[in-house]
Design an enzyme around this catalytic site. Structure first.
Site, PDB file in Angstrom:
ATOM      1  N   ASP A  65     -16.632  48.350-110.799  1.00 40.42           N
ATOM      2  CA  ASP A  65     -15.655  49.310-110.292  1.00 40.42           C
ATOM      3  C   ASP A  65     -15.860  49.401-108.773  1.00 40.42           C
ATOM      4  O   ASP A  65     -16.806  48.826-108.202  1.00 40.42           O
ATOM      5  CB  ASP A  65     -15.815  50.659-110.998  1.00 40.42           C
ATOM      6  CG  ASP A  65     -14.518  51.451-110.970  1.00 40.42           C
ATOM      7  OD1 ASP A  65     -14.295  52.276-111.860  1.00 40.42           O
ATOM      8  OD2 ASP A  65     -13.705  51.221-110.039  1.00 40.42           O
TER       9      ASP A  65
HETATM   10  C1  GLC Z   1     -11.097  53.199-109.116  1.00 39.90           C
HETATM   11  C2  GLC Z   1     -11.128  53.368-110.614  1.00 39.90           C
HETATM   12  C3  GLC Z   1     -10.710  52.144-111.378  1.00 39.90           C
HETATM   13  C4  GLC Z   1      -9.685  51.367-110.580  1.00 39.90           C
HETATM   14  C5  GLC Z   1     -10.374  50.852-109.322  1.00 39.90           C
HETATM   15  C6  GLC Z   1      -9.401  50.078-108.426  1.00 39.90           C
HETATM   16  O1  GLC Z   1     -12.169  53.856-108.533  1.00 39.90           O
HETATM   17  O2  GLC Z   1     -12.330  53.856-111.199  1.00 39.90           O
HETATM   18  O3  GLC Z   1     -10.172  52.580-112.626  1.00 39.90           O
HETATM   19  O4  GLC Z   1      -9.204  50.283-111.347  1.00 39.90           O
HETATM   20  O5  GLC Z   1     -10.973  51.906-108.582  1.00 39.90           O
HETATM   21  O6  GLC Z   1      -8.402  50.917-107.967  1.00 39.90           O
END
Ligand code: GLC
Length: 740
Positions: free
Chosen positions: A288
């Site tokens: 993430d």
């Molecule tokens: C965010 C979220 C994730 C998302 C990623 C990209 O922090 O936790 O669900 O896909 O970043 O935006």
């Protein structure tokens, strides 16, 4: 040549730096060009997401910033994947550099959160799950895929498959709800549809997220620690990911939190032993956002250099946004602290998916929308409307709904009724609020000849109740009041946990005062999470409550169609509504305990709230009524190799057509581990005309009635079972059968 052979051949021609580039994903950076304007973009975005900075002001400031699309890094082969670019031209620009200016011309994965639409926004994922309609799920994915692909996106960070049992957790809005079986059905449909290749090559690689058990964060507090038994992990949280992997999901995104003390990002047991060896996952794992770097903050890596090594070695193939792989992997190899073979394996997985998903076979797709189907077409909006109607849940109705034709003066109260951003809802970054149909607009659009619709703000989801007098005066004019209450778009979603689940601000007080005008009143809720709305349920002055969620681009039209009776609401809750936030996590499929809650003193309950939930899992009313008749079990004793067959007769006992989601639950009465008092195992949504009766048949293999025992072994134990069929998880018919 197969995708993995093509990947192997390419890998053999790559430098170490280029391989590491394929393991790196980043977004653009913004620098402010205005002198003296200290551009702290992250603070601005954070303030906007908390309602402290209007989105228009954020956009104005960002327009004054210079965006760096990292072309140099891409041209040098040091960045192989991009995240969260929302404009078609920018996507084209970075892809152009990658394909035509880098040494090997490897196209970028363009990853975006396409989890509920792209330009045409559909209901939030939690709302969508309340349709219990897999065709609605498929339509959302198909429409989102088309628009995203035409815009140049080739990878979606979805579906989000975190089972969510705690309404305090803001990301419950993104979840498929609290039930594992329903989440598995949704996972399969979304992955298959996102990844299904259209004739022109249109498809998105799907990534199941967030691995794993993000919905179990302690206290419902986002990013908090998760401490969970393996049994719970295998039984409740893993199955939707297994369904996504079996459907062919190309990637899995690891979660931010630590699982039993080890951050998921660097958790070898999770990412390699479980995900790959036990579940057979063959795609790649992406972290993430900045989660690799956060391993230092977790206290599980001495510095980012060690975080990079530990994450990669654990099975985290791609680093989203921290750029620690780009910074440190080469020097780790050169220092003999990391085998280059580990980098090769990660790069191999990623390149294989780039070949598999056609990135090399078609010049990147940007520009198709110029001659293809335009974004936000009438057809796409129609689909969003049809899906949205099926997601709203009628929670209370004393007969005031649908609005009768003799009602000629309709007053709408509440800022949310006009608030396009709120009606659109969270996780809609690729969409725009501008085209959103408001509730005021929808009610005017569908009003019958001679019906007048008026609007006064009155109140909002904040503490401003200055409009109370004006609203009360206007109510005196009206035949009916539609009061719109709930949450702003930033009050649920990421980093939006709330300890208090009541209507924020002065909403409760305002509504209590408004109904003293004794004008028939309907409350429409616009919100992302289950709310503690018992005061509305118990208030005799409120004749009806419609859970409208955040339905997206067509929100106002969908709600208007329901209020006027053009569509008979058919949604059913996929999360339990607790009486108070303090009662969370509250969910239907809980063990019985040795002292199940009751009025008797010495039982498991809270003294200050009812034992039963405000609204149970599976609950949802209709404008008609359904009666459940003959419930038959074909064979009461089955072996573990056999299939249970049963049927239930459902009749539309009311005066209008309606859809009913017939639910089938089991209970394993005695087992080596305490089993939930109910477990959803099947459901079917049927349409019945007035007076029509249908026999719904279910088949359930005994193999599906097992569980993970105290050694985490999946077992089907013989013994007595209950079988339940009904309209929600509480109102059911009961039968008994045995596995022998
Ligand atoms: C965010 C979220 C994730 C998302 C990623 C990209 O922090 O936790 O669900 O896909 O970043 O935006």
């Amino acid at each position: 040549m197969t995708a993995d052979r093509r990947a192997e051949e390419l890998l053999g021609r790559m430098t170490l730096k280029e391989k590491i580039g394929q393991l790196s994903q980043a977004g653009s950076t913004m620098t402010c060009t205005l002198p003296g304007f200290e551009a702290d973009i992250e603070t601005w975005v954070s303030e906007m997401l908390q309602g402290k900075l209007p989105k228009e002001e954020l956009d104005r400031r960002l327009a004054m910033c210079k965006e760096n699309l990292r072309e140099d890094e891409i041209a040098a082969g040091e960045l192989g994947n991009f995240v969260n670019l929302y404009e078609d031209e920018k996507i084209a620009a970075v892809q152009e550099v990658a394909v035509h200016k880098s040494r090997l011309g490897i196209p970028l994965f363009i990853g975006v959160d396409v989890i509920r639409g792209y330009r045409t926004m559909f209901p939030t994922p939690l709302a969508l799950s309340c349709s219990w309609d897999m065709e609605c799920v498929r339509i959302m994915a198909a429409t989102a895929k088309r628009e995203a692909y035409d815009g140049g996106v080739n990878w979606t960070f979805g579906p989000m498959l975190d089972i969510a049992r705690d309404g305090r957790w803001g990301r419950i809005v993104e979840s498929p709800g609290e039930d594992t079986y329903l989440a598995c059905r949704i996972a399969k449909v979304q992955v298959e549809e996102f990844q299904r290749e259209e004739e022109d090559g249109c498809r998105l690689m799907a990534s199941a997220k967030h691995f794993i058990a993000y919905g179990a964060v302690s206290g419902g507090q986002d990013y908090n620690t998760v401490d969970l038994s393996q049994r719970q992990l295998f039984e409740v949280y893993l199955p939707p990911f297994r369904a996504a992997i079996e459907a062919g999901a190309g990637a899995v995104m690891s979660a931010f939190h630590d699982l039993n003390g080890v951050p998921c990002t660097m958790n070898r047991w999770l990412l390699t032993d479980i995900l790959r060896k036990q579940m057979g996952f063959r795609g790649f794992v992406v972290s993430d956002a900045e989660a690799v770097k956060q391993c230092v903050t977790h206290g599980c890596a001495a510095d980012e250099r060690e975080a990079a090594r530990l994450s990669l070695e654990a099975g985290g193939d791609m680093d989203m946004s921290s750029l620690d792989y780009a910074k440190y992997l080469e020097q780790l190899v050169q220092a003999g602290e990391l085998e280059e073979a580990v980098i090769d394996e990660a790069a191999r997985r990623i390149l294989t998916k780039k070949f598999e998903f056609g990135l090399f076979d078609r010049e990147y797709t940007y520009g198709r929308l110029r001659d293809g189907q335009p974004m936000l077409s009438e057809e796409h909006r129609r689909r969003s409307l049809e899906v949205g109607k099926r997601c709203a849940v009628l929670l209370k109705n004393d007969g005031i709904l649908p609005i009768r034709s003799e009602v000629k003066k309709i007053l709408i109260v509440g800022a949310l009724a006009e608030d396009k951003q709120a009606l659109l809802g969270p996780w809609a970054f690729t969409g725009s609020a501008e085209p959103v149909a408001t509730i005021v607009g929808g009610m005017k659009k569908y009003a019958e000849e001679g019906t007048e619709v008026r609007y006064v703000r009155g109140f909002g989801a904040d503490a401003d109740c200055s409009g109370f007098e004006e609203a009360c005066e206007a109510a005196g004019w009206a035949d009916i009041v539609i009061a719109v209450a709930g949450e702003k778009e930033y009050m649920s979603g990421e980093a939006a946990s709330r300890a208090n689940l009541h209507l924020a601000g002065c909403q409760e007080r305002f509504l209590d005062g408004l109904v003293r005008m004794h004008v028939p009143t309907v409350v429409v809720l616009i919100n992302g999470r289950p709310l503690a709305v018992g005061c509305l349920q118990e208030n005799p002055g409120i004749g009806a409550i419609l859970e409208g969620w955040h339905l997206g681009t067509e929100c106002g039209n969908a709600i208007a169609e329901i209020l006027y009776g053009h569509y008979n609401p058919s949604g059913k809750l996929t999360v339990t509504f607790a009486n108070e936030g303090g009662q969370e996590p509250m969910y239907y499929n809980h063990p019985n305990t040795g002292k199940p809650g009751s009025d008797f003193k010495f039982t498991s309950k809270y003294q200050d709230v009812p034992v039963r939930p405000l609204y149970p899992f599976g609950y949802g009313l209709s404008y008609t009524t359904f009666s459940y008749g003959e419930f038959l079990v074909e064979k009461e004793r089955i072996t573990r190799e056999e299939t249970l067959k049963c049927s239930v007769k459902v009749r539309n006992a009311g005066s209008c057509a309606g859809e009913e989601t017939v639910q089938l639950y089991i209970r394993d009465v005695v087992a080596s581990c305490a089993r939930p008092v109910k477990e959803l195992k099947r459901f079917e949504k049927i349409l019945l005309q007035p007076g029509e009766e249908q026999e719904v048949r279910f088949e359930l293999p005994a193999e599906e009635m097992g569980f993970y025992d105290c050694c985490c072994k999946y077992v089907v134990e013989p013994g007595e079972f209950r079988l339940y069929a009904g309209t929600d998880s509480e109102n059911v018919l009961e039968r008994t059968f045995y596995i022998v």
